[in-house]
Design an enzyme around this catalytic site. Sequence first.
Site, short mmCIF file in Angstrom:
data_model
loop_
_atom_site.label_atom_id
_atom_site.label_comp_id
_atom_site.label_asym_id
_atom_site.label_seq_id
_atom_site.Cartn_x
_atom_site.Cartn_y
_atom_site.Cartn_z
N ARG A 12 -9.37 -57.79 -40.64
CA ARG A 12 -9.96 -58.73 -39.69
C ARG A 12 -10.01 -58.15 -38.28
O ARG A 12 -10.91 -58.47 -37.51
CB ARG A 12 -9.18 -60.05 -39.72
CG ARG A 12 -9.40 -60.85 -41.03
CD ARG A 12 -8.32 -61.90 -41.24
NE ARG A 12 -8.52 -62.77 -42.40
CZ ARG A 12 -8.25 -62.43 -43.66
NH1 ARG A 12 -7.78 -61.21 -43.94
NH2 ARG A 12 -8.44 -63.29 -44.64
N GLN A 55 -9.99 -65.65 -49.06
CA GLN A 55 -11.23 -64.87 -48.90
C GLN A 55 -12.45 -65.77 -48.86
O GLN A 55 -13.36 -65.57 -48.06
CB GLN A 55 -11.36 -63.84 -50.03
CG GLN A 55 -10.30 -62.75 -49.95
CD GLN A 55 -10.40 -61.74 -51.08
OE1 GLN A 55 -11.22 -61.88 -51.98
NE2 GLN A 55 -9.54 -60.75 -51.05
N GLY A 62 -11.68 -55.53 -52.13
CA GLY A 62 -12.22 -56.87 -52.35
C GLY A 62 -12.25 -57.69 -51.07
O GLY A 62 -13.22 -58.40 -50.79
N ASP A 64 -0.04 -61.65 -54.41
CA ASP A 64 -0.01 -60.20 -54.61
C ASP A 64 1.38 -59.68 -54.98
O ASP A 64 1.53 -58.51 -55.32
CB ASP A 64 -0.48 -59.48 -53.34
CG ASP A 64 -1.98 -59.62 -53.13
OD1 ASP A 64 -2.71 -59.72 -54.13
OD2 ASP A 64 -2.43 -59.62 -51.97
N ARG A 110 -15.35 -57.13 -60.29
CA ARG A 110 -14.74 -58.36 -59.77
C ARG A 110 -15.80 -59.39 -59.40
O ARG A 110 -16.84 -59.06 -58.86
CB ARG A 110 -13.84 -58.04 -58.57
CG ARG A 110 -12.69 -57.13 -58.99
CD ARG A 110 -11.85 -56.67 -57.82
NE ARG A 110 -11.08 -57.76 -57.24
CZ ARG A 110 -10.27 -57.61 -56.20
NH1 ARG A 110 -10.14 -56.43 -55.64
NH2 ARG A 110 -9.59 -58.63 -55.72
N SER A 139 -4.42 -57.69 -44.49
CA SER A 139 -5.30 -58.82 -44.14
C SER A 139 -5.66 -58.79 -42.66
O SER A 139 -6.82 -58.97 -42.28
CB SER A 139 -4.61 -60.16 -44.43
OG SER A 139 -4.41 -60.34 -45.80
#
Length: 450
Positions: free
Chosen positions: A33, A175, A100, A326, A128, A29
């Site tokens: 970013r 997200q 994703g 997850d 997705r 993550s």
Amino acid sequence: MSHSACPKPATARHSQALTGEIRIPGDKSISHRSFMFGGLASGKTRITGLLEGEDVINTGRAMQAMGARIRKEGDVWIINGVGNGCLLQPEAPLDFGNAGTGARLTMGLVGTYDMKTSFIGDASLSKRPMGRVLNPLREMGVQVEAAEGDRMPLTLIGPRTANPIAYRVPMASAQVKSAVLLAGLNTPGVTTVIEPVMTRDHTEKMLQGFGADLTVETDKDGVRHIRIVGQGKLTGQTIDVPGDPSSTAFPLVAALLVEGSEVTIRNVLMNPTRTGLILTLQEMGADIEIIDPRLAGGEDVADLRVKASKLKGVVVPPERAPSMIDEYPVLAIAASFAEGETVMDGLDELRVKESDRLAAVARGLEANGVDCTEGEMSLTVRGRPGGKGLGGGTVATHLDHRIAMSFLVMGLASEKPVTVDDSTMIATSFPEFMGMMAGLGAKIAESGAE
């Protein structure tokens, strides 16, 4: 990238005690970013500890396609950003492969630009749903041309000037929250996200670190109101990415399950929005010692010492799901070796991950002799302490890296070997997995290699 071209099955066998010390690759993550915000900020951003999996590299390539300059010197990634509001229209579609997170966040980032941007991905990503991110962008004035069901391939046509919105996130999704906040960066006025259930907050923390005018208030009902003032300046930063808790989960659970194991895991991100798995395992009786908790780059980090433990089944509170979404596949593996029953509920998000992760886990457990019940949003696992009679099956991974790694962990402790039908996609999130596990003493072999 299509992973299906040449699948590489792998088999894990009952292993002796796992021992040693490892440092987990950077958090996915935060890595996504870091590339995005570094590419957008003015000046130079330096990143160490970046996760160099395919997903994150695809985000870096997308930022390069829109004007950022990115290079690697030794272990440091150096980014010269374009400045907020100055992204360029890419000449070709942005290809996110299996990512994703990269795709959805970038849709938010570029959607409010007065330009046309196309997004493509692999077979798994193209299945997705993207509507959850596209709907708020439509409210801001973005036109969308997408495949049926708001899926990729898709094209965003940005407005001349975007409208700031106040958007209540309809599901617990970092997200969606992040996409709206990033869209707000290039929108005049104040964009607000209302978040009833807190999710991972890396976007907020990191945008503040880069200098965005972003505030977070929690009202008396525990609902978060996140406000960002658009069109401000972002300035390049130095980032040391902490170890990914979702990747940590695999060696951690392996050490709990394989008799006699003791493993130390260094530099793990302990952000409270990401530690649901550790908390749950501790409730099950796991011996996990948190050593030297510290702050690094505004994030909580610690080392973990993990010893093999006898686990007991628990009921996992559904409100914990966002902090460990997850990790449910590997928690289901731990539950397979626990005494009694483990109930996991509130798992609807697992149906729309890289695969229908809930069904994939249930089928994999059944194939390996585990007594489990799959509900619409729940999974109940009845464990067998010591793994007696477990294993012996082949698991369909459906191009999902976490399914592959979870069931390879299972095979290290089950009586009979466990095979996954493909292991190539592990490289999307944890390219070092095989080597790191082997270094601890795990017996995992890819087919055609012994």
